[in-house]
Scaffold this motif. Structure first.
Motif, PDB file in Angstrom:
ATOM      1  N   GLU A 180     -17.947   4.419 -33.604  1.00  0.00           N
ATOM      2  CA  GLU A 180     -17.546   3.600 -32.625  1.00  0.00           C
ATOM      3  C   GLU A 180     -16.289   3.870 -31.734  1.00  0.00           C
ATOM      4  OE1 GLU A 180     -16.393  -1.458 -32.557  1.00  0.00           O
ATOM      5  OE2 GLU A 180     -16.928  -0.350 -34.279  1.00  0.00           O
ATOM      6  N   ILE A 181     -15.152   4.325 -32.620  1.00  0.00           N
ATOM      7  CA  ILE A 181     -13.882   4.541 -31.944  1.00  0.00           C
ATOM      8  C   ILE A 181     -13.201   5.893 -31.995  1.00  0.00           C
ATOM      9  CG2 ILE A 181     -13.499   2.043 -31.793  1.00  0.00           C
ATOM     10  CD1 ILE A 181     -11.787   2.576 -34.328  1.00  0.00           C
ATOM     11  N   LYS A 185      -8.775   7.013 -33.587  1.00  0.00           N
ATOM     12  CA  LYS A 185      -8.526   5.458 -33.716  1.00  0.00           C
ATOM     13  C   LYS A 185      -9.048   4.830 -34.846  1.00  0.00           C
ATOM     14  CE  LYS A 185      -8.291   4.772 -28.574  1.00  0.00           C
ATOM     15  NZ  LYS A 185      -8.735   4.197 -27.555  1.00  0.00           N
TER      16      LYS A 185
END
Length: 297
Positions: A180-181, A185
């Motif tokens: 997702e990131i 992160k």
């Protein structure tokens, strides 16, 4: 039956309506309130004729909304469903976009909670196995590693280490976050989540080989007076398969045990067979299954 938030005058009644894992929920809730992890308008009760039937507490760790506690007193399914539906809707109106719940199979009403959570839209995103250590001895370390605390290394070096050990991870939740990131992160996010639980810089350790090459990390944390956890542990990819995970486990277990923690928990993904073997080798015993369930609001 009606669902509402509690007020300060009701904290004793609210936290004593049922025992909480052998600890005083009042002390834990007070800590959560003090740290800003939860607020009273995130604490809900369902009552009937002024009698509390159930409670649910929501809290935030690094912007993620978690269900911190669900408990009912011989409540019918409709009470459980009403409390969950009403409180979820209220938290959505407060601007939250996702709710996470960790559900343990040894908890009363596990099947009912699971069925109701699925019914109102939660999805099972990860299956885990929970292990516990309650022994009074620790195996000897091989002494082939050099350990440095977060106090010695600093935050940025620790976040970079988290990034490195999550490469090739077997943990589905970590994989989802990375997808997702991204790795960097995701590492920062997980570092901050761990900080919110218990942040003792002397306990968080990075491990190095004799030539000062990063080997891995272990994050032992205290939950309450006598219970703690190996909340994160990992070896960098190029060093895996050489038994170093045992050295990390021994170090984390030693730290907790020497600080009067008599019960140590380790939750691992069901696919993480190497870590499961290491836990059992170090005296940890299987305790229960655990589901990670998430709802998008």
């Amino acid at each position: 039956m009606r669902v509402r938030n509690i007020n300060y005058t009701e904290i004793d009644l609210y936290t004593n309506m049922l025992p909480y894992e052998g600890s005083r929920l009042k002390d834990i809730l007070s800590s959560w309130l003090e740290k800003g992890i939860t607020r009273l308008d995130w604490c809900f009760v369902i009552e009937d004729n002024n009698k509390f039937l159930g409670r649910i507490i929501y809290g935030v760790f690094d912007d993620d909304l978690d269900i911190l506690n669900i408990d009912f007193i011989d409540a019918p399914k409709e009470a459980m469903e009403k409390l969950l539906c009403h409180s979820v809707k209220e938290m959505g109106l407060k601007g939250f976009s996702k709710i996470i719940n960790h559900l343990y199979s040894d908890k009363n009403n596990f099947k009912e909670y699971k069925d109701i959570l699925l019914k109102i839209g939660f999805k099972i995103t990860q299956e885990k196995r929970s292990f516990t250590w309650t022994q009074n001895y620790i195996k000897e370390s091989s002494k082939r590693l050099i350990f440095k605390s977060l106090e010695d290394t600093g935050q940025m070096e620790y976040i970079e280490a988290i990034k490195e050990v999550t490469e090739g991870t077997l943990d589905e939740d970590d994989l989802s976050s990375i997808k997702e990131i991204g790795y960097k992160k995701a590492a920062e996010k997980y570092f901050n989540e761990l900080k919110d639980i218990d942040f003792n810089k002397k306990w968080w350790k990075l491990a190095y080989t004799g030539d000062n090459d990063l080997l891995g990390l272990v994050v032992p944390q205290r939950f309450n007076e006598d219970t703690g956890a190996i909340n994160y542990i990992g070896v960098v990819p190029k060093r895996r398969g050489n038994g170093y995970i045992n050295d990390l486990l021994i170090e984390g277990t030693r730290i907790l045990s020497e600080n009067n923690i008599t019960k140590i928990i380790a939750d691992i993904d069901v696919k993480n067979f190497p870590l499961e073997k290491a836990l059992m080798d170090q005296g940890y015993k299987f305790d229960c299954e655990m589901l990670v369930m998430k709802l998008s609001l």
